[in-house]
Design an enzyme around this catalytic site. Structure first.
Site, PDB file in Angstrom:
ATOM      1  N   PRO A  34      18.742  -3.326  17.493  1.00  0.00           N
ATOM      2  CA  PRO A  34      18.099  -3.681  16.236  1.00  0.00           C
ATOM      3  C   PRO A  34      16.621  -4.012  16.417  1.00  0.00           C
ATOM      4  O   PRO A  34      16.271  -4.880  17.200  1.00  0.00           O
ATOM      5  CB  PRO A  34      18.881  -4.913  15.763  1.00  0.00           C
ATOM      6  CG  PRO A  34      19.531  -5.470  16.974  1.00  0.00           C
ATOM      7  CD  PRO A  34      19.673  -4.355  17.958  1.00  0.00           C
ATOM      8  N   GLU A  35      15.795  -3.261  15.751  1.00  0.00           N
ATOM      9  CA  GLU A  35      14.377  -3.588  15.674  1.00  0.00           C
ATOM     10  C   GLU A  35      14.084  -3.861  14.204  1.00  0.00           C
ATOM     11  O   GLU A  35      14.996  -4.017  13.412  1.00  0.00           O
ATOM     12  CB  GLU A  35      13.533  -2.429  16.226  1.00  0.00           C
ATOM     13  CG  GLU A  35      13.903  -2.097  17.671  1.00  0.00           C
ATOM     14  CD  GLU A  35      13.021  -1.035  18.310  1.00  0.00           C
ATOM     15  OE1 GLU A  35      11.843  -0.983  17.971  1.00  0.00           O
ATOM     16  OE2 GLU A  35      13.530  -0.267  19.141  1.00  0.00           O
TER      17      GLU A  35
ATOM     18  N   ARG B 291       9.957  -2.607  30.319  1.00  0.00           N
ATOM     19  CA  ARG B 291      10.932  -1.813  29.583  1.00  0.00           C
ATOM     20  C   ARG B 291      10.894  -0.354  30.015  1.00  0.00           C
ATOM     21  O   ARG B 291       9.828   0.184  30.349  1.00  0.00           O
ATOM     22  CB  ARG B 291      10.671  -1.886  28.070  1.00  0.00           C
ATOM     23  CG  ARG B 291      10.880  -3.242  27.485  1.00  0.00           C
ATOM     24  CD  ARG B 291      12.368  -3.601  27.483  1.00  0.00           C
ATOM     25  NE  ARG B 291      12.585  -5.039  27.440  1.00  0.00           N
ATOM     26  CZ  ARG B 291      12.976  -5.761  28.479  1.00  0.00           C
ATOM     27  NH1 ARG B 291      13.169  -5.204  29.653  1.00  0.00           N
ATOM     28  NH2 ARG B 291      13.173  -7.047  28.355  1.00  0.00           N
TER      29      ARG B 291
ATOM     30  N   LYS C  93      11.613  -9.215  13.772  1.00  0.00           N
ATOM     31  CA  LYS C  93      13.041  -9.027  14.031  1.00  0.00           C
ATOM     32  C   LYS C  93      13.852 -10.264  13.671  1.00  0.00           C
ATOM     33  O   LYS C  93      15.011 -10.363  14.047  1.00  0.00           O
ATOM     34  CB  LYS C  93      13.252  -8.698  15.514  1.00  0.00           C
ATOM     35  CG  LYS C  93      12.450  -7.511  16.004  1.00  0.00           C
ATOM     36  CD  LYS C  93      12.612  -7.335  17.494  1.00  0.00           C
ATOM     37  CE  LYS C  93      11.531  -6.440  18.061  1.00  0.00           C
ATOM     38  NZ  LYS C  93      11.595  -6.349  19.523  1.00  0.00           N
TER      39      LYS C  93
END
Length: 262
Positions: free
Chosen positions: A2-3, A252, A60
């Site tokens: 989820p972003e 990341r 978020k």
DNA sequence: ATTGTGGCCTGCCCGC
DNA sequence: TGCGGGCAGGCCACAA
């Protein structure tokens, strides 16, 4: 995961289905999931008898204020958290998470009078709940950020462009997939120094960011970008066929095209 | 202050 | 067939 796009879907679900319903029970079986000194008992006492009056979002984070002098419930979803209201999910598919329905993954349930509830199902437990979170720690939301705001967020920074874009204190809402996609669309190397962008590049990035948010929202999520299928070994750039490069940037996994992202 | 790194957490997938 | 290692990344604590 989820972003911003997924959290916005959660927000809409909460707004449509969870407002103005009396809270009659709160179940928070996982102490780890409660942040900032919060306990199940404190949370329960704080919410019982109240109603959510609005569903706001910053980046978020989902923010649910309550009526009267009640607290504001802040929810984070980590990378695997899903929101459900009365058993219906705000998002159908969540990449990297399981979409199975396992009640043991429910970290929070807010039950309403007459039945039904708002629940967060988070298999990997990377999300959390907080009362009255400090909103000042979040940068401006990516959907409302103008070119000048983007410039401010990047100006003078020697961090990698991608790391800066994902720094929630500078800009909130962008995660790994959205940033990779926006940089791909803008033709910018994620490893570039954030402060090194020329005016034309800044404007290009801003346009790409806006377009990426719009397109991926319309297509159904952060994982639906043009780069999605290329995020794998042997993946090639969908634009020019160049083999994609995999690196770790900003901690990341980062996929980019060495040819047109410069 | 800024930037970078490691660790948390656990379902899932791949290879042996 | 079962098992174990690696992987995914949002967020935070901590180090330099």
């Amino acid at each position: 995961m989820p972003e911003l796009i997924e959290i916005e879907a959660y927000r809409r679900l909460a707004e449509e289905a969870a407002l103005d319903r009396e809270i009659v029970d709160v179940v928070a079986p996982d102490a780890w999931w409660l942040k900032g000194g919060l306990t199940a008992e404190i949370l329960r006492d704080a919410l019982l008898g109240r109603r959510f009056t609005a569903a706001r979002r910053i980046g978020k984070r989902l923010l649910l204020p309550t009526d009267g002098d009640g607290p504001l419930l802040g929810l984070r979803f980590g990378m695997t958290g899903r929101l459900l209201v009365d058993g219906a999910a705000g998002v159908d598919q969540l990449q990297y998470s399981s979409n199975r329905d396992v009640a043991a993954w429910d970290r929070l349930a807010v039950r309403f009078a007459g039945g039904g509830d708002l629940r967060v199902r988070d298999p990997r437990r990377l999300g959390g709940a907080e009362l009255d979170p400090d909103e000042a720690r979040l940068g401006p939301d990516a959907t409302t950020l103008g070119p000048a705001g983007l410039r401010r967020a990047l100006h003078g920074s020697r961090a990698p462009l991608k790391a800066r874009l994902m720094d929630q204190a500078r800009i909130s809402g962008l995660g790994n997939l959205l940033v990779d996609e926006a940089l791909f669309q803008a033709g910018l190397d994620p490893a570039r120094e954030a402060g090194s962008l020329a005016d034309t590049e800044l404007r290009r990035l801003h346009r790409a960011m806006r377009r990426t948010l719009g397109d991926l929202t319309a297509r159904g999520g952060s994982h639906t970008g043009e780069t999605g299928p290329a995020r794998r070994p042997e993946g090639v750039c969908p634009r020019d066929g160049t083999p994609m490069v995999r690196r770790t940037i900003g901690g990341r996994t980062t996929w980019s095209c060495p040819r047109h992202q410069r």
